[in-house]
Design a protein around this motif. Structure first.
Motif, PDB file in Angstrom:
ATOM      1  N   PHE A 167      -2.595 -29.042   5.880  1.00 35.51           N
ATOM      2  CA  PHE A 167      -2.164 -30.246   6.588  1.00 35.51           C
ATOM      3  C   PHE A 167      -2.797 -31.443   5.889  1.00 35.51           C
ATOM      4  O   PHE A 167      -4.022 -31.514   5.740  1.00 35.51           O
ATOM      5  CB  PHE A 167      -2.621 -30.221   8.045  1.00 35.51           C
ATOM      6  CG  PHE A 167      -1.961 -29.180   8.899  1.00 35.51           C
ATOM      7  CD1 PHE A 167      -1.014 -29.542   9.853  1.00 35.51           C
ATOM      8  CD2 PHE A 167      -2.304 -27.839   8.772  1.00 35.51           C
ATOM      9  CE1 PHE A 167      -0.414 -28.575  10.663  1.00 35.51           C
ATOM     10  CE2 PHE A 167      -1.706 -26.870   9.573  1.00 35.51           C
ATOM     11  CZ  PHE A 167      -0.760 -27.241  10.515  1.00 35.51           C
ATOM     12  N   THR A 168      -1.972 -32.370   5.457  1.00 38.35           N
ATOM     13  CA  THR A 168      -2.485 -33.558   4.773  1.00 38.35           C
ATOM     14  C   THR A 168      -1.912 -34.827   5.393  1.00 38.35           C
ATOM     15  O   THR A 168      -0.745 -34.868   5.773  1.00 38.35           O
ATOM     16  CB  THR A 168      -2.136 -33.539   3.270  1.00 38.35           C
ATOM     17  OG1 THR A 168      -0.718 -33.591   3.110  1.00 38.35           O
ATOM     18  CG2 THR A 168      -2.685 -32.308   2.596  1.00 38.35           C
ATOM     19  N   MET A 169      -2.742 -35.832   5.486  1.00 37.80           N
ATOM     20  CA  MET A 169      -2.284 -37.150   5.933  1.00 37.80           C
ATOM     21  C   MET A 169      -2.153 -38.053   4.717  1.00 37.80           C
ATOM     22  O   MET A 169      -3.087 -38.172   3.914  1.00 37.80           O
ATOM     23  CB  MET A 169      -3.281 -37.755   6.915  1.00 37.80           C
ATOM     24  CG  MET A 169      -2.941 -39.188   7.301  1.00 37.80           C
ATOM     25  SD  MET A 169      -4.256 -40.004   8.236  1.00 37.80           S
ATOM     26  CE  MET A 169      -3.859 -41.733   7.873  1.00 37.80           C
ATOM     27  N   HIS A 170      -0.991 -38.672   4.575  1.00 39.15           N
ATOM     28  CA  HIS A 170      -0.776 -39.624   3.484  1.00 39.15           C
ATOM     29  C   HIS A 170      -1.435 -40.946   3.850  1.00 39.15           C
ATOM     30  O   HIS A 170      -1.375 -41.378   5.003  1.00 39.15           O
ATOM     31  CB  HIS A 170       0.726 -39.828   3.253  1.00 39.15           C
ATOM     32  CG  HIS A 170       1.056 -40.340   1.884  1.00 39.15           C
ATOM     33  ND1 HIS A 170       0.745 -41.616   1.475  1.00 39.15           N
ATOM     34  CD2 HIS A 170       1.664 -39.751   0.824  1.00 39.15           C
ATOM     35  CE1 HIS A 170       1.157 -41.798   0.239  1.00 39.15           C
ATOM     36  NE2 HIS A 170       1.712 -40.673  -0.190  1.00 39.15           N
ATOM     37  N   SER A 171      -2.085 -41.580   2.876  1.00 39.84           N
ATOM     38  CA  SER A 171      -2.826 -42.809   3.169  1.00 39.84           C
ATOM     39  C   SER A 171      -1.940 -44.046   3.227  1.00 39.84           C
ATOM     40  O   SER A 171      -2.390 -45.104   3.687  1.00 39.84           O
ATOM     41  CB  SER A 171      -3.930 -43.021   2.123  1.00 39.84           C
ATOM     42  OG  SER A 171      -3.375 -43.131   0.824  1.00 39.84           O
ATOM     43  N   ASN A 172      -0.686 -43.929   2.770  1.00 41.53           N
ATOM     44  CA  ASN A 172       0.221 -45.081   2.779  1.00 41.53           C
ATOM     45  C   ASN A 172       1.213 -45.015   3.929  1.00 41.53           C
ATOM     46  O   ASN A 172       1.557 -43.941   4.411  1.00 41.53           O
ATOM     47  CB  ASN A 172       0.992 -45.163   1.460  1.00 41.53           C
ATOM     48  CG  ASN A 172       0.092 -45.463   0.284  1.00 41.53           C
ATOM     49  OD1 ASN A 172      -0.118 -44.619  -0.564  1.00 41.53           O
ATOM     50  ND2 ASN A 172      -0.462 -46.660   0.236  1.00 41.53           N
TER      51      ASN A 172
END
Length: 222
Positions: free
Chosen positions: A78-83
């Motif tokens: 699970f990854t959150m995009h910073s943009n």
């Protein structure tokens, strides 16, 4: 100050404020998602200890923007995009009356869920494929839109009604795990692996280990 400079300041001020609010929302929700994932993994691990101690369910926080759940042969990342992003206007989401009422609602933070074989990471098999199961898009109102595997997307079809909740976050994680479990691996065709370069052998990349069967995104036609 010229008129154009004033327009730049006004436009940038409005968009920057919206995007900062969305980033903060997404980051906070992602931290809640970590808590739920950890609890789900702990519960399943305890339960399987009595069923089959060889089946390990492990949660790992990598950093502020990534966590992983390993279970059996699968690894969900699970990854959150910073943009903060939006869709092109041709996208179906712009047909929603909720979005038409305020197009600023079509700016989103992103949480993406990838499925890898656990051994791919364990043995650093860099040529093994990973699969995007879903991406959750979160806007300034904490409404969300899920794009990805049909099973996940169909659970939450209407962004106007899709509000983030604790139960929903748990359901999202559990549904992603079920998707990964339900999709088996199939061996690559003999012809596909019949010839390999020496560099691939030296890097211990002789066999990809299989590919997932049946993945289909919600926007794909039958």
């Amino acid at each position: 100050m010229t008129e154009k400079v004033e327009q730049i300041v006004a436009a940038l001020g409005q968009k920057a404020s919206i995007k900062q609010a969305i980033y903060r929302n997404t980051f906070e929700i992602f931290q809640h998602m970590k808590d739920h994932a950890s609890k789900i993994a702990d519960y399943l691990s305890e339960k399987f200890e009595k069923v089959d101690p060889n089946v390990k369910i492990v949660y790992k926080e990598v950093n502020d923007f990534e966590f992983r759940i390993r279970f059996s042969g699968d690894m969900l990342i699970f990854t959150m995009h910073s943009n903060v992003t939006t869709f092109q206007h041709e996208h179906v989401i712009f047909k929603s009356p909720y979005i038409k009422e305020d197009e600023n609602r079509a700016y989103f933070g992103q949480v993406m869920v990838y499925n890898f074989m656990a051994d791919s990471l364990k043995y650093n098999r860099i040529n093994d494929p990973g699969y995007l199961l879903a991406r959750m898009m979160i806007n300034q109102d904490n409404h969300f839109y899920i794009e990805g595997q049909r099973q996940l997307a169909f659970l939450y079809p209407d962004i106007a009604k899709n509000e983030i909740s604790e139960d929903m976050l748990s359901d999202f994680i559990e549904s992603a795990m079920l998707l990964a479990i339900d999709q088996d691996l199939y061996v690559p065709s003999f012809q596909k692996v019949q010839i390999i370069p020496l560099s691939q052998k030296l890097k211990n990349q002789m066999v990809a280990g299989g590919n997932k069967v049946g993945f289909q995104m919600s926007y794909e036609r039958d």
